[in-house]
Design a protein around this motif. Structure first.
Motif, short mmCIF file in Angstrom:
data_model
loop_
_atom_site.label_atom_id
_atom_site.label_comp_id
_atom_site.label_asym_id
_atom_site.label_seq_id
_atom_site.Cartn_x
_atom_site.Cartn_y
_atom_site.Cartn_z
N CYS A 57 0.84 -1.20 0.00
CA CYS A 57 0.00 0.00 0.00
C CYS A 57 0.87 1.25 0.00
N ASP A 58 0.39 2.27 -0.67
CA ASP A 58 1.08 3.57 -0.63
C ASP A 58 0.78 4.29 0.67
N VAL A 59 -0.39 4.04 1.21
CA VAL A 59 -0.80 4.64 2.47
C VAL A 59 -1.89 3.77 3.08
N PHE A 60 -1.85 3.60 4.38
CA PHE A 60 -2.89 2.86 5.09
C PHE A 60 -2.96 3.41 6.49
N TYR A 61 -4.00 3.01 7.22
CA TYR A 61 -3.99 3.43 8.62
C TYR A 61 -4.36 2.31 9.56
N ILE A 62 -3.79 2.42 10.74
CA ILE A 62 -4.01 1.46 11.83
C ILE A 62 -5.08 2.06 12.72
N GLY A 63 -6.24 1.43 12.75
CA GLY A 63 -7.38 1.98 13.46
C GLY A 63 -7.26 1.84 14.96
N GLY A 64 -7.60 2.92 15.67
CA GLY A 64 -7.62 2.89 17.12
C GLY A 64 -9.01 3.02 17.70
N THR A 65 -9.85 3.88 17.10
CA THR A 65 -11.17 4.17 17.65
C THR A 65 -11.99 2.91 17.85
N LYS A 66 -11.93 1.98 16.90
CA LYS A 66 -12.72 0.76 16.96
C LYS A 66 -11.94 -0.42 17.54
N ALA A 67 -10.78 -0.13 18.10
CA ALA A 67 -9.93 -1.22 18.60
C ALA A 67 -9.27 -0.87 19.93
N GLY A 68 -10.04 -0.26 20.82
CA GLY A 68 -9.55 -0.09 22.18
C GLY A 68 -9.07 1.28 22.56
N ALA A 69 -8.90 2.19 21.59
CA ALA A 69 -8.51 3.56 21.92
C ALA A 69 -9.74 4.41 22.23
N LEU A 70 -9.54 5.49 22.94
CA LEU A 70 -10.62 6.45 23.11
C LEU A 70 -11.02 7.03 21.77
N PHE A 71 -10.03 7.28 20.92
CA PHE A 71 -10.22 7.84 19.59
C PHE A 71 -8.86 7.79 18.90
N GLY A 72 -8.87 7.93 17.57
CA GLY A 72 -7.61 8.11 16.86
C GLY A 72 -7.28 7.01 15.88
N GLU A 73 -6.57 7.42 14.80
CA GLU A 73 -6.09 6.51 13.77
C GLU A 73 -4.64 6.91 13.46
N ALA A 74 -3.84 5.91 13.14
CA ALA A 74 -2.43 6.16 12.80
C ALA A 74 -2.23 5.95 11.30
N VAL A 75 -2.03 7.04 10.57
CA VAL A 75 -1.84 6.98 9.12
C VAL A 75 -0.37 6.71 8.82
N VAL A 76 -0.13 5.68 7.99
CA VAL A 76 1.23 5.28 7.63
C VAL A 76 1.40 5.52 6.13
N ILE A 77 2.36 6.37 5.77
CA ILE A 77 2.60 6.73 4.37
C ILE A 77 3.94 6.16 3.94
N THR A 78 3.92 5.29 2.92
CA THR A 78 5.16 4.72 2.42
C THR A 78 5.58 5.30 1.08
N ASN A 79 4.64 5.91 0.37
CA ASN A 79 4.93 6.52 -0.93
C ASN A 79 5.46 7.94 -0.72
N ASP A 80 6.69 8.18 -1.14
CA ASP A 80 7.32 9.49 -0.90
C ASP A 80 6.53 10.64 -1.51
#
Length: 344
Positions: A197-220
């Protein structure tokens, strides 16, 4: 009342609350420029086997989707998704409101088929008058899908090949990624996602966090000025360390995977009970979302003590519902639901 309509009914995992309380009075820089966000980002790069990836913490899934897509597209381009994809049906036209059309393809068990994507791109770029239509500019998928199904490594590689042919970035929505990574039989890993993937995110809101998502960008090419887009799209949290602390906690000692395993195990217990009762399964999902069709009379009895998400009515006397477990679902609640279903 036991609630099974979604996986974000509760607050946050106790370990997250402990970490937030412990650091509550610390003073740090804002807007994600604090040591906790830096540590969480380093942890993500390590577990994704992507040392050069950029990592950004956003407040929610809609903000992540709109920010990534707006950053990737030119004004005349659109995002390709399946017709039941989240950005097509559950974000109130957020992508269109930002000026970009969602170009839809038919879902195959919730997923995008690489041949459908190839046909759409070929039809557009082979058209001599293509400048009169919206240009495909990014490919959006989610894992798990909107119906809890999972891409295989082969399917993701096939989509990647089409994206490479037409120069399209591949964007994976991982709002429920924990439940996909933990599912029985899956062959996708975070390392695969970072590679394909050029970009994806690791979900937090639906997986135990109060809120938040971590966006990971691999495409420069997508990295430049991304923080401007986060700010403009309402995804930047002033107290950014709250996000860093949560993801640093979730991704330490395999907690994220354990959360997914817990929810998937309980969901499959409900699935077995429904199948034993002879209830029709609407979707064959291995994750925390289960979809079954109930007679309305039976559903009315269950809804005296349990809540679900209605999906559709296949006929006048039946309703398809989604039954959703989470990191916080208890054996007590699931056993009560299973007993009630068995007693119908």
């Amino acid at each position: 009342m036991f609630r099974f309509e979604c996986d974000y009914c509760e607050g946050a995992h106790p370990l997250i609350l402990q970490a937030l309380a412990k650091t509550n009075l610390e003073q740090t820089p804002g807007y994600g420029l604090d040591p906790y966000c830096a540590r969480a980002a380093a942890r993500i790069r390590q577990i994704c086997e992507a040392p050069k990836a950029d990592v950004h913490f956003l407040v929610g899934g809609t903000q992540a989707n709109t920010t990534v897509i707006a950053a990737a597209l030119r004004p005349w381009q659109g995002a390709v998704a399946v017709s039941e994809g989240h950005i097509a049906v559950h974000e109130t036209g957020a992508i269109e409101a930002a000026g970009h059309k969602v170009l839809t393809l038919p879902p195959h068990n919730g997923k995008m088929d690489a041949q459908d994507l190839r046909a759409l791109c070929k039809a557009h770029f082979d058209d001599s008058s293509r400048e009169h239509t919206v240009q495909p500019g990014i490919v959006y998928i989610s894992h798990p899908t909107e119906t809890g199904t999972l891409y295989t490594l082969h399917e993701l590689e096939a989509l990647r090949a089409v994206c490479d042919t037409y120069g399209l970035p591949l964007f994976l929505d991982g709002a429920r990624l924990a439940y996909g990574l933990a599912a029985e039989g899956t062959d996708l890993t975070l390392g695969n996602l970072a590679r394909l993937c050029d970009v994806f995110y690791i979900g937090g809101t639906k997986a135990g966090a109060l809120f938040g998502e971590a966006v990971v960008i691999t495409n420069d090419s997508l990295k430049k000025d991304f923080r401007y887009n986060i700010k403009q799209r309402g995804g930047m949290l002033a107290k950014g360390r709250l996000l860093g602390i949560q993801f640093d906690t979730l991704l330490r000692n395999s907690l994220y995977l354990q959360i997914g395993q817990h929810a998937d195990r309980l969901a499959l217990q409900i699935r077995r009970t429904c199948l034993e009762k002879g209830l029709p399964m609407a979707v064959d999902s291995p994750t925390n979302q289960q979809f079954f069709v109930f007679p309305d009379t039976a559903l009315a009895k269950l809804e005296q003590n349990f809540t679900f998400s209605p999906i559709c009515k296949p006929d006048a006397s039946h309703t398809e519902v989604r039954i959703c477990t989470s990191w916080a679902s208890t054996d007590t609640a699931v056993n009560a639901l299973c007993s009630a279903i068995s007693a119908l």
